[in-house]
Design a protein around this motif. Structure first.
Motif, PDB file in Angstrom:
ATOM      1  N   GLY A   1       0.776  -1.223   0.000  1.00  0.00           N
ATOM      2  CA  GLY A   1       0.000   0.000   0.000  1.00  0.00           C
ATOM      3  C   GLY A   1       0.810   1.277   0.000  1.00  0.00           C
ATOM      4  O   GLY A   1       0.252   2.358   0.197  1.00  0.00           O
ATOM      5  N   ASP A   2       2.127   1.184  -0.241  1.00  0.00           N
ATOM      6  CA  ASP A   2       2.959   2.387  -0.083  1.00  0.00           C
ATOM      7  C   ASP A   2       2.995   3.224  -1.353  1.00  0.00           C
ATOM      8  O   ASP A   2       2.255   2.991  -2.316  1.00  0.00           O
ATOM      9  CB  ASP A   2       4.365   2.013   0.411  1.00  0.00           C
ATOM     10  CG  ASP A   2       5.280   1.424  -0.669  1.00  0.00           C
ATOM     11  OD1 ASP A   2       4.845   1.265  -1.833  1.00  0.00           O
ATOM     12  OD2 ASP A   2       6.449   1.123  -0.348  1.00  0.00           O
ATOM     13  N   TRP A   3       3.873   4.225  -1.356  1.00  0.00           N
ATOM     14  CA  TRP A   3       3.978   5.197  -2.442  1.00  0.00           C
ATOM     15  C   TRP A   3       4.357   4.568  -3.774  1.00  0.00           C
ATOM     16  O   TRP A   3       4.182   5.191  -4.825  1.00  0.00           O
ATOM     17  CB  TRP A   3       5.004   6.268  -2.059  1.00  0.00           C
ATOM     18  CG  TRP A   3       6.252   5.663  -1.487  1.00  0.00           C
ATOM     19  CD1 TRP A   3       6.528   5.424  -0.170  1.00  0.00           C
ATOM     20  CD2 TRP A   3       7.375   5.163  -2.222  1.00  0.00           C
ATOM     21  NE1 TRP A   3       7.751   4.807  -0.041  1.00  0.00           N
ATOM     22  CE2 TRP A   3       8.299   4.636  -1.282  1.00  0.00           C
ATOM     23  CE3 TRP A   3       7.691   5.111  -3.575  1.00  0.00           C
ATOM     24  CZ2 TRP A   3       9.509   4.076  -1.663  1.00  0.00           C
ATOM     25  CZ3 TRP A   3       8.904   4.537  -3.946  1.00  0.00           C
ATOM     26  CH2 TRP A   3       9.791   4.037  -3.001  1.00  0.00           C
ATOM     27  N   SER A   4       4.879   3.338  -3.775  1.00  0.00           N
ATOM     28  CA  SER A   4       5.265   2.679  -5.026  1.00  0.00           C
ATOM     29  C   SER A   4       4.093   1.961  -5.681  1.00  0.00           C
ATOM     30  O   SER A   4       4.249   1.380  -6.755  1.00  0.00           O
ATOM     31  CB  SER A   4       6.398   1.678  -4.771  1.00  0.00           C
ATOM     32  OG  SER A   4       5.952   0.585  -3.978  1.00  0.00           O
ATOM     33  N   SER A   5       2.919   1.982  -5.054  1.00  0.00           N
ATOM     34  CA  SER A   5       1.761   1.252  -5.557  1.00  0.00           C
ATOM     35  C   SER A   5       0.589   2.205  -5.717  1.00  0.00           C
ATOM     36  O   SER A   5       0.659   3.376  -5.350  1.00  0.00           O
ATOM     37  CB  SER A   5       1.389   0.127  -4.589  1.00  0.00           C
ATOM     38  OG  SER A   5       0.948   0.664  -3.349  1.00  0.00           O
ATOM     39  N   THR A   6      -0.511   1.689  -6.273  1.00  0.00           N
ATOM     40  CA  THR A   6      -1.784   2.404  -6.286  1.00  0.00           C
ATOM     41  C   THR A   6      -2.883   1.404  -5.965  1.00  0.00           C
ATOM     42  O   THR A   6      -2.684   0.186  -6.039  1.00  0.00           O
ATOM     43  CB  THR A   6      -2.095   3.069  -7.647  1.00  0.00           C
ATOM     44  OG1 THR A   6      -2.377   2.043  -8.611  1.00  0.00           O
ATOM     45  CG2 THR A   6      -0.948   3.945  -8.131  1.00  0.00           C
ATOM     46  N   ILE A   7      -4.048   1.921  -5.674  1.00  0.00           N
ATOM     47  CA  ILE A   7      -5.163   1.058  -5.327  1.00  0.00           C
ATOM     48  C   ILE A   7      -5.616   0.218  -6.519  1.00  0.00           C
ATOM     49  O   ILE A   7      -6.260  -0.816  -6.341  1.00  0.00           O
ATOM     50  CB  ILE A   7      -6.341   1.893  -4.762  1.00  0.00           C
ATOM     51  CG1 ILE A   7      -7.417   0.994  -4.162  1.00  0.00           C
ATOM     52  CG2 ILE A   7      -6.923   2.807  -5.841  1.00  0.00           C
ATOM     53  CD1 ILE A   7      -6.946   0.099  -3.046  1.00  0.00           C
ATOM     54  N   THR A   8      -5.266   0.610  -7.726  1.00  0.00           N
ATOM     55  CA  THR A   8      -5.642  -0.179  -8.902  1.00  0.00           C
ATOM     56  C   THR A   8      -4.570  -1.202  -9.282  1.00  0.00           C
ATOM     57  O   THR A   8      -4.714  -1.907 -10.267  1.00  0.00           O
ATOM     58  CB  THR A   8      -5.911   0.746 -10.105  1.00  0.00           C
ATOM     59  OG1 THR A   8      -4.755   1.563 -10.337  1.00  0.00           O
ATOM     60  CG2 THR A   8      -7.107   1.646  -9.842  1.00  0.00           C
ATOM     61  N   GLY A   9      -3.490  -1.274  -8.498  1.00  0.00           N
ATOM     62  CA  GLY A   9      -2.419  -2.214  -8.792  1.00  0.00           C
ATOM     63  C   GLY A   9      -2.747  -3.634  -8.365  1.00  0.00           C
ATOM     64  O   GLY A   9      -3.839  -3.932  -7.871  1.00  0.00           O
TER      65      GLY A   9
ATOM     66  N   SER B   1      -1.868   2.883   2.902  1.00  0.00           N
ATOM     67  CA  SER B   1      -3.240   2.614   2.454  1.00  0.00           C
ATOM     68  C   SER B   1      -3.493   3.087   1.031  1.00  0.00           C
ATOM     69  O   SER B   1      -4.561   3.618   0.732  1.00  0.00           O
ATOM     70  CB  SER B   1      -4.256   3.227   3.418  1.00  0.00           C
ATOM     71  OG  SER B   1      -4.012   4.598   3.634  1.00  0.00           O
ATOM     72  N   TYR B   2      -2.539   2.834   0.153  1.00  0.00           N
ATOM     73  CA  TYR B   2      -2.722   2.886  -1.291  1.00  0.00           C
ATOM     74  C   TYR B   2      -3.050   4.274  -1.864  1.00  0.00           C
ATOM     75  O   TYR B   2      -4.193   4.741  -1.765  1.00  0.00           O
ATOM     76  CB  TYR B   2      -3.827   1.910  -1.741  1.00  0.00           C
ATOM     77  CG  TYR B   2      -3.515   0.479  -1.464  1.00  0.00           C
ATOM     78  CD1 TYR B   2      -2.750  -0.270  -2.346  1.00  0.00           C
ATOM     79  CD2 TYR B   2      -3.985  -0.143  -0.312  1.00  0.00           C
ATOM     80  CE1 TYR B   2      -2.465  -1.600  -2.097  1.00  0.00           C
ATOM     81  CE2 TYR B   2      -3.699  -1.465  -0.042  1.00  0.00           C
ATOM     82  CZ  TYR B   2      -2.934  -2.198  -0.943  1.00  0.00           C
ATOM     83  OH  TYR B   2      -2.652  -3.511  -0.676  1.00  0.00           O
ATOM     84  N   PRO B   3      -2.090   4.909  -2.494  1.00  0.00           N
ATOM     85  CA  PRO B   3      -2.408   6.102  -3.284  1.00  0.00           C
ATOM     86  C   PRO B   3      -3.488   5.786  -4.321  1.00  0.00           C
ATOM     87  O   PRO B   3      -3.619   4.643  -4.761  1.00  0.00           O
ATOM     88  CB  PRO B   3      -1.070   6.437  -3.966  1.00  0.00           C
ATOM     89  CG  PRO B   3      -0.032   5.823  -3.087  1.00  0.00           C
ATOM     90  CD  PRO B   3      -0.654   4.574  -2.536  1.00  0.00           C
ATOM     91  N   ASN B   4      -4.237   6.796  -4.696  1.00  0.00           N
ATOM     92  CA  ASN B   4      -5.308   6.592  -5.668  1.00  0.00           C
ATOM     93  C   ASN B   4      -4.731   6.291  -7.047  1.00  0.00           C
ATOM     94  O   ASN B   4      -3.614   6.694  -7.369  1.00  0.00           O
ATOM     95  CB  ASN B   4      -6.216   7.828  -5.740  1.00  0.00           C
ATOM     96  CG  ASN B   4      -7.587   7.510  -6.301  1.00  0.00           C
ATOM     97  OD1 ASN B   4      -7.829   6.411  -6.797  1.00  0.00           O
ATOM     98  ND2 ASN B   4      -8.490   8.466  -6.216  1.00  0.00           N
ATOM     99  N   GLY B   5      -5.527   5.592  -7.847  1.00  0.00           N
ATOM    100  CA  GLY B   5      -5.124   5.274  -9.218  1.00  0.00           C
ATOM    101  C   GLY B   5      -6.118   5.793 -10.227  1.00  0.00           C
ATOM    102  O   GLY B   5      -6.406   5.117 -11.223  1.00  0.00           O
ATOM    103  N   GLY B   6      -6.670   6.982  -9.964  1.00  0.00           N
ATOM    104  CA  GLY B   6      -7.608   7.592 -10.898  1.00  0.00           C
ATOM    105  C   GLY B   6      -9.063   7.296 -10.621  1.00  0.00           C
ATOM    106  O   GLY B   6      -9.936   7.624 -11.443  1.00  0.00           O
TER     107      GLY B   6
END
Length: 278
Positions: A72-80, A108-113
């Motif tokens: 869930g960190d800055w290297s990922s997104t919630i759509t990953g 807790s996952y940056p947004n992915g659009g």
């Protein structure tokens, strides 16, 4: 008053385990937090490399207070790919046991659009599943006030805890993250302190190109006041330095850890605790 357990995220002192262990030894501490060794995340080390890490720490008498995952960190997104996170958690189960810790840092996952409501729905669903899996592995996930849906919002963090409804999810509070994300860390801590199980110590101020990180006590993060609040509320977890003086993992270029900066940050933390105890 005795000092709490003092530790530091090792790769802030240098990339190799020898650098990390030497910096902890220079501070005369007996605890470390692990994120990467040789530039590789703990979950990605091959078995031989991990066994060497665990053996070295045991030989030096160093206790691991937490393992910082990429979940869930800055290297990922919630759509990953959620499967990647579940696999990392599965790998960390026995590795944390070998290191003698139950704590795994997550975000807790940056947004992915996505629309905000859908972002929230997916985050709550994922973290609920992660907490359930963590409980099966004997782990406790520590959500950090950093990247993701619940990172900069105390209400969201409380909603996350309520949705998971699990002893396998607690909070990690970083004193300096408010500087980076534009909120008062002390105000957030006031709302969340009873749920905090682990603390990162860093300090900084607004700079021309983003946060300008400093040793604890020299910035605008109100580190001393945060320490007083934690003590007043009976906090018994570790205080782990993450000074970002030379290494900022989620910035362009990142940098490389520095033993000198790491040690200076550790000594500054000790001074703040000593002053508070006088």
């Amino acid at each position: 008053m005795s000092l709490p357990v003092l530790a530091g995220i090792g790769d802030e002192a240098g990339p190799e385990l020898a650098d990390q262990v030497a910096a902890i030894a220079a501070l005369e501490w007996d605890a470390i937090e692990l994120r990467t060794v040789g530039g590789t995340a703990i979950a990605d080390l091959d078995d031989r490399a991990f066994d060497l890490v665990a053996a070295t720490l045991a030989e030096r008498g160093l206790h691991t207070v937490c393992v910082d995952s990429r979940i869930g960190d800055w290297s990922s997104t919630i759509t990953g790919d959620f499967g990647r996170d579940l696999e990392e958690l599965r790998t960390l189960g026995p590795r944390c046991a070998a290191l003698g810790t139950r704590y795994v840092r997550i975000m807790s996952y940056p947004n992915g659009g996505l629309a905000d409501a859908e972002w929230e729905r997916r985050v709550l669903r994922r973290v609920r599943e992660l907490a359930a899996r963590a409980e099966q592995h004997g782990l406790v996930l520590l959500h950090e006030n950093c990247a993701g849906w619940a990172g900069a919002n105390a209400k969201h963090a409380l909603d996350l805890l309520a949705e998971a409804d699990s002893p396998a999810l607690r909070l990690l509070f970083d004193t300096g993250n408010g500087v980076a994300y534009g909120y008062s860390g002390l105000a957030m801590l006031t709302e969340l302190v009873e749920h905090v199980a682990h603390v990162h110590i860093k300090d900084g101020a607004d700079g021309l190109f983003g946060p300008a990180w400093t040793i604890p006590g020299q910035g605008d993060a109100q580190v001393a006041a945060c320490l007083e609040l934690l003590a007043a509320n009976g906090y018994q977890g570790a205080l782990s330095i993450e000074p970002h003086l030379n290494l900022v993992p989620h910035s362009d270029g990142g940098g490389t850890g520095s033993a000198d900066g790491f040690i200076a940050a550790g000594l500054a933390l000790e001074s703040l605790l000593f002053d508070a105890d006088r």
